[in-house]
Design an enzyme around this catalytic site. Structure first.
Site, short mmCIF file in Angstrom:
data_model
loop_
_atom_site.label_atom_id
_atom_site.label_comp_id
_atom_site.label_asym_id
_atom_site.label_seq_id
_atom_site.Cartn_x
_atom_site.Cartn_y
_atom_site.Cartn_z
CD GLU A 15 -1.94 -2.29 1.51
OE1 GLU A 15 -2.83 -3.12 1.34
OE2 GLU A 15 -0.83 -2.57 2.02
CB SER A 16 1.54 4.00 -0.70
OG SER A 16 0.19 4.18 -1.13
CG HIS A 75 1.25 5.15 -4.80
ND1 HIS A 75 2.02 4.00 -4.74
CD2 HIS A 75 1.99 6.12 -4.21
CE1 HIS A 75 3.16 4.27 -4.13
NE2 HIS A 75 3.17 5.55 -3.80
CB SER A 135 2.91 1.27 -6.37
OG SER A 135 1.72 1.40 -5.63
CB CYS A 160 -3.43 4.01 -0.23
SG CYS A 160 -2.74 2.52 -1.00
#
Length: 342
Positions: free
Chosen positions: A67-68, A250, A237, A82
């Site tokens: 997540e990022s 992203h 990403s 995120c």
């Protein structure tokens, strides 16, 4: 708008430390880069994400996360996540591991936009007030120069949440020759968004490279080394490395809550037109209906040029606000919508 989906809007934390990171000969200035991977995994476990790809150069290490992204410099860490990650839970372990290296926290900055699905966020991200309370409880008391503010816009679904804290009074804060630009884009062009769905079940680095080239992301900064990753069934990403500067993108492409972010670093010594052209290239990749841009520590000339830069792309500046923050200096926040929209 979907009732619930993947939260694209990131939470961003930046921590600066100070301390003696040289050896007796003045060499080996690695600082926070000496953190071993097991320690980083413990930090990310608290956040609820993992490393999927990594690259480094003589200046810093860059990690693509599930997540990022995470960036580790000798005396600075930037972590951006995120989804329903619990980013702020990284603060206690990061301070602990830094202290073990002889480093002391000097400044803390936290920023985010408006969540698309705020009710899906876990503690401590259930509200900005709760986030501020959590940060203040977990940073040292000597970071006594603090400010929390929500920077509004004319678009009700877009505002910029900022918290900063530092142990230095504003007049004694160090001069920063670099500035940060954070771009949030929603309602991406549907045909473009489809390019960020995996094909033939391909994911990972190779599929990420295909998306980078197919969409033109590779020409935003042609001189950067790109570490990219494609997710299953969709999503993308990338981290770009260019000397001591990073950039990151992203993408959450699902229809109904599509979102993309772009972040980069500029310098007060650069031609302001350079950062404007970079922003135009990034926005042109996604052709969103709504854009918000936050600039931190940049000059009046830069954010003035930004206000007019997106007009050729059919985007009109709807609102502008600026404020002063300890450690961060001047932060400006601008929102844009497609000119056909009121």
């Amino acid at each position: 708008m979907a009732v619930s989906g993947f939260e694209g809007f990131e939470k961003r934390l930046e921590l600066h430390f100070f301390g003696d990171i040289d050896d007796d000969d003045g060499n080996n200035m690695l600082g926070l880069r000496l953190l071993d991977f097991e320690s980083l995994e413990q930090v990310l476990l608290a956040v609820q994400c993992t490393v999927v790809s990594a690259v480094g150069n003589p200046f810093f290490d860059a990690y693509v996360l599930s997540e990022s992204s995470l960036f580790v410099y000798p005396t600075k860490i930037i972590i951006k996540t995120c989804g329903t990650t619990q980013l702020l839970k990284s603060i206690p372990p990061l301070i602990h591991f830094a202290n073990n290296l002889g480093l002391t926290l000097q400044t803390c900055s936290y920023t985010r936009g408006n969540f698309i699905f705020p009710k899906s966020q876990p503690f401590p991200h259930t509200s900005f007030q709760e986030e501020v309370i959590y940060i203040e409880h977990n940073i040292p008391n000597n970071l006594c120069y603090r400010k929390a503010s929500v920077m509004p816009s004319k678009l009700p679904a877009h505002s910029w949440h900022v918290f900063t804290a530092t142990l230095l009074p504003p007049l004694k804060s160090p001069h920063h020759p670099t500035f940060t630009v954070e771009v949030c884009m929603t309602e991406l062009d549907r045909l473009i968004a489809r390019k960020f769905f995996s094909r033939d079940s391909k994911t990972g680095d190779l599929a990420g490279r295909d998306m980078t080239e197919l969409t033109g992301i590779d020409i935003i900064n042609a001189g950067a080394f790109i570490c990219d990753f494609a997710f299953d069934p969709c999503g993308y990403s990338m981290n770009g490395i260019d000397g001591d500067r990073y950039s990151t993108i992203h993408v959450t492409p699902e229809d109904g809550f599509s979102y993309a972010s772009f972040e980069c670093v500029g310098s007060v010594y650069d031609d302001p037109d350079d950062i404007v052209e970079t922003l135009k290239k990034a926005v042109r990749v996604f052709m969103p209906a709504t854009v918000s841009i936050s600039t931190t520590r940049c000059s009046r000339e830069v954010w003035t040029k930004v206000a007019h830069a997106l007009q050729p792309l059919g985007l009109k500046c709807r609102s502008f606000v600026m404020d002063e923050f300890p450690a961060a200096g001047t932060i400006s926040y601008q929102t844009f919508t497609a000119a056909r929209r009121k």
